[in-house]
Design an enzyme around this catalytic site. Structure first.
Site, PDB file in Angstrom:
ATOM      1  N   ARG A 104       0.882  -1.177   0.000  1.00  0.00           N
ATOM      2  CA  ARG A 104       0.000   0.000   0.000  1.00  0.00           C
ATOM      3  C   ARG A 104       0.910   1.215   0.000  1.00  0.00           C
ATOM      4  O   ARG A 104       1.695   1.406   0.940  1.00  0.00           O
ATOM      5  CB  ARG A 104      -0.920  -0.008   1.227  1.00  0.00           C
ATOM      6  CG  ARG A 104      -1.615   1.329   1.434  1.00  0.00           C
ATOM      7  CD  ARG A 104      -2.735   1.279   2.432  1.00  0.00           C
ATOM      8  NE  ARG A 104      -3.880   0.572   1.879  1.00  0.00           N
ATOM      9  CZ  ARG A 104      -5.103   0.595   2.415  1.00  0.00           C
ATOM     10  NH1 ARG A 104      -5.328   1.266   3.525  1.00  0.00           N
ATOM     11  NH2 ARG A 104      -6.096  -0.070   1.850  1.00  0.00           N
ATOM     12  N   HIS A 131      -7.278   0.750  -6.512  1.00  0.00           N
ATOM     13  CA  HIS A 131      -7.531  -0.116  -5.348  1.00  0.00           C
ATOM     14  C   HIS A 131      -8.209  -1.398  -5.851  1.00  0.00           C
ATOM     15  O   HIS A 131      -9.378  -1.661  -5.573  1.00  0.00           O
ATOM     16  CB  HIS A 131      -8.404   0.629  -4.334  1.00  0.00           C
ATOM     17  CG  HIS A 131      -8.388   0.040  -2.954  1.00  0.00           C
ATOM     18  ND1 HIS A 131      -7.602  -1.040  -2.601  1.00  0.00           N
ATOM     19  CD2 HIS A 131      -9.073   0.385  -1.827  1.00  0.00           C
ATOM     20  CE1 HIS A 131      -7.802  -1.325  -1.320  1.00  0.00           C
ATOM     21  NE2 HIS A 131      -8.692  -0.481  -0.830  1.00  0.00           N
ATOM     22  N   GLN A 134     -10.088  -4.110  -3.545  1.00  0.00           N
ATOM     23  CA  GLN A 134     -11.387  -3.683  -3.019  1.00  0.00           C
ATOM     24  C   GLN A 134     -12.468  -3.817  -4.090  1.00  0.00           C
ATOM     25  O   GLN A 134     -13.556  -4.323  -3.816  1.00  0.00           O
ATOM     26  CB  GLN A 134     -11.306  -2.232  -2.541  1.00  0.00           C
ATOM     27  CG  GLN A 134     -12.616  -1.727  -1.959  1.00  0.00           C
ATOM     28  CD  GLN A 134     -12.980  -2.414  -0.658  1.00  0.00           C
ATOM     29  OE1 GLN A 134     -12.205  -2.403   0.290  1.00  0.00           O
ATOM     30  NE2 GLN A 134     -14.159  -3.025  -0.593  1.00  0.00           N
ATOM     31  N   ASP A 219     -17.237   6.986  -1.777  1.00  0.00           N
ATOM     32  CA  ASP A 219     -16.035   6.806  -0.956  1.00  0.00           C
ATOM     33  C   ASP A 219     -15.762   8.154  -0.283  1.00  0.00           C
ATOM     34  O   ASP A 219     -16.411   9.165  -0.605  1.00  0.00           O
ATOM     35  CB  ASP A 219     -14.868   6.378  -1.872  1.00  0.00           C
ATOM     36  CG  ASP A 219     -13.596   6.009  -1.112  1.00  0.00           C
ATOM     37  OD1 ASP A 219     -13.651   5.861   0.128  1.00  0.00           O
ATOM     38  OD2 ASP A 219     -12.539   5.877  -1.764  1.00  0.00           O
ATOM     39  N   CYS A 259     -16.312   1.364   0.376  1.00  0.00           N
ATOM     40  CA  CYS A 259     -15.166   0.512   0.715  1.00  0.00           C
ATOM     41  C   CYS A 259     -14.772   0.625   2.185  1.00  0.00           C
ATOM     42  O   CYS A 259     -14.079  -0.247   2.705  1.00  0.00           O
ATOM     43  CB  CYS A 259     -13.986   0.830  -0.192  1.00  0.00           C
ATOM     44  SG  CYS A 259     -13.272   2.458   0.064  1.00  0.00           S
ATOM     45  N   ARG A 287     -13.344  -9.007   1.217  1.00  0.00           N
ATOM     46  CA  ARG A 287     -11.921  -8.740   0.980  1.00  0.00           C
ATOM     47  C   ARG A 287     -11.115  -9.990   1.346  1.00  0.00           C
ATOM     48  O   ARG A 287     -10.192 -10.389   0.636  1.00  0.00           O
ATOM     49  CB  ARG A 287     -11.437  -7.556   1.842  1.00  0.00           C
ATOM     50  CG  ARG A 287     -11.939  -6.193   1.428  1.00  0.00           C
ATOM     51  CD  ARG A 287     -11.324  -5.726   0.124  1.00  0.00           C
ATOM     52  NE  ARG A 287      -9.873  -5.640   0.160  1.00  0.00           N
ATOM     53  CZ  ARG A 287      -9.174  -4.605   0.653  1.00  0.00           C
ATOM     54  NH1 ARG A 287      -9.810  -3.551   1.133  1.00  0.00           N
ATOM     55  NH2 ARG A 287      -7.854  -4.603   0.621  1.00  0.00           N
TER      56      ARG A 287
HETATM   57  N1  NVA Z   1      -9.989   6.382  -1.391  1.00  0.00           N
HETATM   58  C1  NVA Z   1      -9.625   6.009  -0.048  1.00  0.00           C
HETATM   59  C2  NVA Z   1      -9.823   4.536   0.150  1.00  0.00           C
HETATM   60  C3  NVA Z   1      -9.486   4.043   1.525  1.00  0.00           C
HETATM   61  C4  NVA Z   1      -9.633   2.552   1.649  1.00  0.00           C
HETATM   62  C5  NVA Z   1      -8.182   6.408   0.206  1.00  0.00           C
HETATM   63  O1  NVA Z   1      -7.365   6.247  -0.693  1.00  0.00           O
HETATM   64  O2  NVA Z   1      -7.892   6.898   1.301  1.00  0.00           O
HETATM   65  N1   CP Z   2     -11.232  -0.433   2.335  1.00  0.00           N
HETATM   66  C1   CP Z   2      -9.962  -0.481   2.779  1.00  0.00           C
HETATM   67  O1   CP Z   2      -9.025  -0.704   2.024  1.00  0.00           O
HETATM   68  O2   CP Z   2      -9.823  -0.289   4.125  1.00  0.00           O
HETATM   69  P1   CP Z   2      -8.477  -0.064   4.945  1.00  0.00           P
HETATM   70  O3   CP Z   2      -7.965   1.303   4.568  1.00  0.00           O
HETATM   71  O4   CP Z   2      -8.902  -0.146   6.377  1.00  0.00           O
HETATM   72  O5   CP Z   2      -7.484  -1.129   4.582  1.00  0.00           O
END
Ligand code: NVA
Ligand code: CP
Length: 303
Positions: A104, A131, A134, A219, A259, A287
């Protein structure tokens, strides 16, 4: 076997997703029946987190354990990545000690460079641009509840972020349509959408995007890494909340997905996310199941 990475949703074909969906059903059933299934015995997953996470860490770590393997958590704060070790070097080292890597991070180019220097499969656990894990869980969740997603309409109301770009790729793979509504100034970046993408329509009015949708999804308005824009975004996104009025524009049996984590009263109202059309908890649980199928496939190939 050639190494296969999962860096964007477009990295797998429809046939591969169809295989993975069948594997997910089998693996989920075993989990629900407490049936041990250890195809990845003695295999190790390294998870590299440069941003926060609850679901991604938990689902990969629990999933790898349930498959008989081990998962190791690294973050920028206390690994050498935080002190400037090049990702190319990190990839060389990590991929000599483990069997699969999940990352990540911020820019997609970081994970691309990492994967180019890895001897083992690399999985995108979220970047600024994508992502895919997800959205794979979301597509699986839709299919579980409503059957095939081909020909359906997904309404995306909110920010043009990593989730949206993965949804747009999924639309091309699975053959559905995405109605997109983002506030002015937060529009889709054409560089992140395939040229001649035929499977989305842009709406200026977010309620219009929900008209006739089979699934409404949104989101957070401020993704990780964009926190300094939060105040400006709160103003710009006023009116983009998914509330009961917008859900009424969708089909009667439309689902709602997010998500997570969510901000009730910002991008979604409490009555929608906690209401009967919401499948957010199933989405989060899935997931675990889809990623176990993905880990099995990337490490072992078809079983
Ligand atoms: N769009 C959000 C998703 C978090 C799971 C982010 O990137 O923070
Ligand atoms: N939806 C998702 O990826 O959640 P986290 O940021 O908690 O991993």
């Amino acid at each position: 076997m050639a190494i296969k990475h999962y860096l964007t949703f477009a990295d797998l074909t429809l046939a591969e997703y169809e295989y993975l969906i069948e594997r997910t059903k089998v693996i989920k059933r075993k989990f629900k029946n407490y049936e041990p299934y250890h195809p990845l015995l003695d295999r190790t997953l390294v998870m590299v987190f440069e941003k926060n996470s609850t679901r991604t860490r938990l689902s990969f770590e629990a999933g790898m354990h349930q498959l008989g393997g081990a998962a190791i958590y690294l973050n920028t704060r206390d690994s050498q990545l935080g002190r400037g070790e090049p990702v190319e070097d990190a990839a060389q080292v990590m991929s000599r000690m483990c069997d699969v890597i999940m990352i990540r991070t911020f820019g997609q180019e970081i994970i691309d460079r990492f994967a180019a220097h890895s001897r083992v499969p690399v999985i995108n656990g979220l970047t600024n641009e994508h992502h895919p894990c997800q959205v794979f869980a979301d597509v699986f969740t839709y299919i579980e509840h409503r059957g095939s997603i081909a020909g359906k309409t997904v309404a995306w109301v909110g920010d043009a972020n990593n989730m949206l770009y993965s949804w747009l790729q999924a639309a091309e793979v699975f053959g559905f349509h995405v109605n997109v509504s983002t506030p002015a100034g937060y529009d889709i970046n054409p560089a992140l959408v395939s040229p001649n993408h035929q499977r989305h329509t842009v709406f200026a009015n977010p309620a219009d995007a929900c008209e006739g949708a089979d699934l409404v999804t949104t989101d957070v308005w401020t993704s990780m890494g964009y926190e300094q824009e939060n105040a400006a975004r709160l103003k710009a996104f006023d009116g983009w909340i998914v509330d009961a009025d917008k859900m009424r524009r969708a089909n009667k049996d439309a689902l709602f997905m997010h998500c997570l984590p969510a901000h009730r009263g910002e991008e979604v109202s409490a009555d929608v996310i906690d209401g009967p059309q919401s499948v957010v908890w199933e989405e989060a649980e899935n997931r675990l199941h889809v990623q176990k199928a993905l880990l099995e496939y990337l490490v072992l190939g078809k079983v």
